[in-house]
Enzyme design. Structure first.
Site, mmCIF file in Angstrom:
data_model
loop_
_atom_site.group_PDB
_atom_site.id
_atom_site.type_symbol
_atom_site.label_atom_id
_atom_site.label_comp_id
_atom_site.label_asym_id
_atom_site.label_seq_id
_atom_site.Cartn_x
_atom_site.Cartn_y
_atom_site.Cartn_z
ATOM 1 N N ALA A 117 0.844 -1.204 0.000
ATOM 2 C CA ALA A 117 0.000 0.000 0.000
ATOM 3 C C ALA A 117 0.873 1.246 0.000
ATOM 4 O O ALA A 117 1.942 1.268 0.624
ATOM 5 C CB ALA A 117 -0.894 -0.004 1.237
ATOM 6 N N LYS A 118 0.406 2.280 -0.688
ATOM 7 C CA LYS A 118 1.130 3.556 -0.660
ATOM 8 C C LYS A 118 0.509 4.379 0.464
ATOM 9 O O LYS A 118 -0.354 5.235 0.238
ATOM 10 C CB LYS A 118 1.004 4.234 -2.033
ATOM 11 C CG LYS A 118 2.144 5.189 -2.322
ATOM 12 C CD LYS A 118 2.196 5.548 -3.797
ATOM 13 C CE LYS A 118 2.996 6.812 -4.042
ATOM 14 N NZ LYS A 118 4.379 6.784 -3.571
ATOM 15 N N ALA A 119 0.907 4.032 1.678
ATOM 16 C CA ALA A 119 0.327 4.643 2.874
ATOM 17 C C ALA A 119 1.273 5.706 3.414
ATOM 18 O O ALA A 119 2.494 5.517 3.427
ATOM 19 C CB ALA A 119 0.073 3.577 3.936
#
Ligand code: PMP
Length: 292
Positions: free
Chosen positions: A153-155
Site C-alpha cells: 500500500a502507498k500509505a
C-alpha cells in the site's frame, strides 16, 4: 513552490483554491500517518496534448492502498481521472506531478472511520532524483517488515521510513539511499524501485518487501518490446556491487542511472547500459513519441 494564490485543487467534489482549502487538525491521518496517496505524472505529448500516464492503474492502486489499511473508499477511477484533467486545465499545466490523497476524519482513537476525504493537487516538478547519475548508499534503515505494514500500500505513514533513509544518505554526502529488507536482501529506494544489469540481463527485487511500482511494471513492458531479458528475484548487496550498471525507476524519479553503490563505481558507462535504453524508451512512451 507548490501553489500560489490562484492554484486550484479538487477537494471533496469541488474545485477550490488551494490557499482556501481547510483540513481538520484533529484528522486521524495527520496524527498517525493514516492516509493513502498516489504520485502520478502528466506529460505534454508529441502532438501537444496533455496526457496522464497510466491514470487507471494509479487510481486502482489508490483504492487497493485505502482498502488494505481499512480506510473507506467510495471513489471511482473514471471520476477521479476527469477531476484530475480538470485540475490540470484550471492550473494551465501539461507536464505535471499529480498528488491525490485520501485522508481520515477527526478521530483521535484507533477506531475505524465511516467516511474519508480526498483531494487532488498538481504542480510542476522536475525529476525527483535529478538528472545526474546517482551516488547511492546502503541505508542503515531497512524497509518495513511486511508483517508490520501492508507494504504494497502507498500509505503515508510508511514514508517516515523513506524520509529517514533519504536524509541519512544525504547527510553522509550521498545522493540517495538503497534500503534492504528485513532479510538483508535488496528492496528499493525511499521512493523508487531498483533494477541492475548483469551480463546483458536486468534483475529486480521480487514483490513482497517493496511497493509494486507502476514504473517497474512499465520497465517489464519495455523489456519485452526491446527483447531485454529481465528477472525478478532475491538478491544480496554483493550481487549489486558486482553488477554492470543499475538504475532507479518511479513515477516521480522516472528512470535514473546510478554512478556507484557505497562509493564503488559501476563498470559500464551509463550510455552503453541497458538502463539507458530503458530510459529512452520510457521517455518516448510517456510523451507518446513513436520513432519506429
Ligand atoms: N517504491 C516506493 C517506496 C515509492 O514511493 C515509489 C513511488 N511511488 C516507487 C517505489 C515507484 O512506484 P511508481 O513507479 O508506481 O511511482
Amino acid at each position: 513552490m507548490y501553489y500560489n494564490n490562484e492554484t486550484i485543487i479538487f477537494h471533496n467534489g469541488h474545485f477550490v483554491k488551494a490557499a482556501d482549502a481547510k483540513m481538520d487538525l484533529y484528522s486521524q491521518s495527520l496524527h498517525y500517518g493514516y492516509a493513502v496517496f498516489e504520485g502520478i505524472r502528466s506529460y505534454r505529448t508529441e502532438s501537444g496534448e496533455t496526457k496522464i500516464f497510466k491514470p487507471v492503474a494509479h487510481f486502482e492502486r489508490l483504492k487497493v492502498s485505502a482498502e488494505s489499511i481499512n480506510l473507506p473508499y467510495t471513489y471511482h477511477a473514471q471520476d477521479l481521472i476527469e477531476a484530475t484533467y480538470e485540475v490540470l486545465k484550471q492550473n494551465n499545466l501539461q507536464d505535471a506531478y499529480i498528488r491525490p490523497v485520501v485522508y481520515a476524519p477527526a478521530n483521535m482513537s484507533f477506531a475505524p472511520n465511516s467516511e474519508s476525504f480526498l483531494f487532488i493537487e498538481a504542480w510542476e516538478m522536475a525529476p525527483f532524483l535529478g538528472d545526474k547519475l546517482l551516488r547511492v548508499m546502503t541505508s542503515s534503515f531497512q524497509r518495513p517488515n511486511p508483517k508490520a505494514f501492508k507494504i504494497h500500500a502507498k500509505a503515508a505513514g510508511h514514508y517516515v521510513n523513506s524520509i529517514m533513509a533519504s536524509q541519512e544518505a544525504k547527510a553522509k554526502g550521498f545522493d540517495e539511499a538503497l534500503l534492504l529488507d528485513m532479510h538483508d536482501h535488496l528492496a528499493e529506494g525511499p521512493g523508487a524501485n531498483l533494477f541492475f544489469e548483469k551480463d546483458g540481463e536486468l534483475h529486480t527485487p521480487e514483490l513482497g518487501h517493496i511497493l509494486p511500482g507502476l514504473t517497474r511494471a512499465t520497465v517489464f513492458e519495455i523489456c519485452e518490446q526491446l527483447h531485454i531479458p529481465v528477472t525478478e528475484g532475491t538478491y544480496t548487496i554483493e550481487q549489486l556491487k558486482n553488477a554492470d550498471s543499475a538504475f532507479f525507476c518511479g513515477t516521480a524519479a522516472e528512470v535514473i542511472g546510478w554512478e556507484s553503490i557505497d562509493a564503488t563505481d559501476f563498470p559500464k558507462q551509463w550510455k552503453d547500459s541497458l538502463g539507458a535504453k530503458i530510459q529512452k524508451a520510457y521517455t518516448d512512451l510517456v510523451h507518446e513519441k513513436n520513432n519506429q
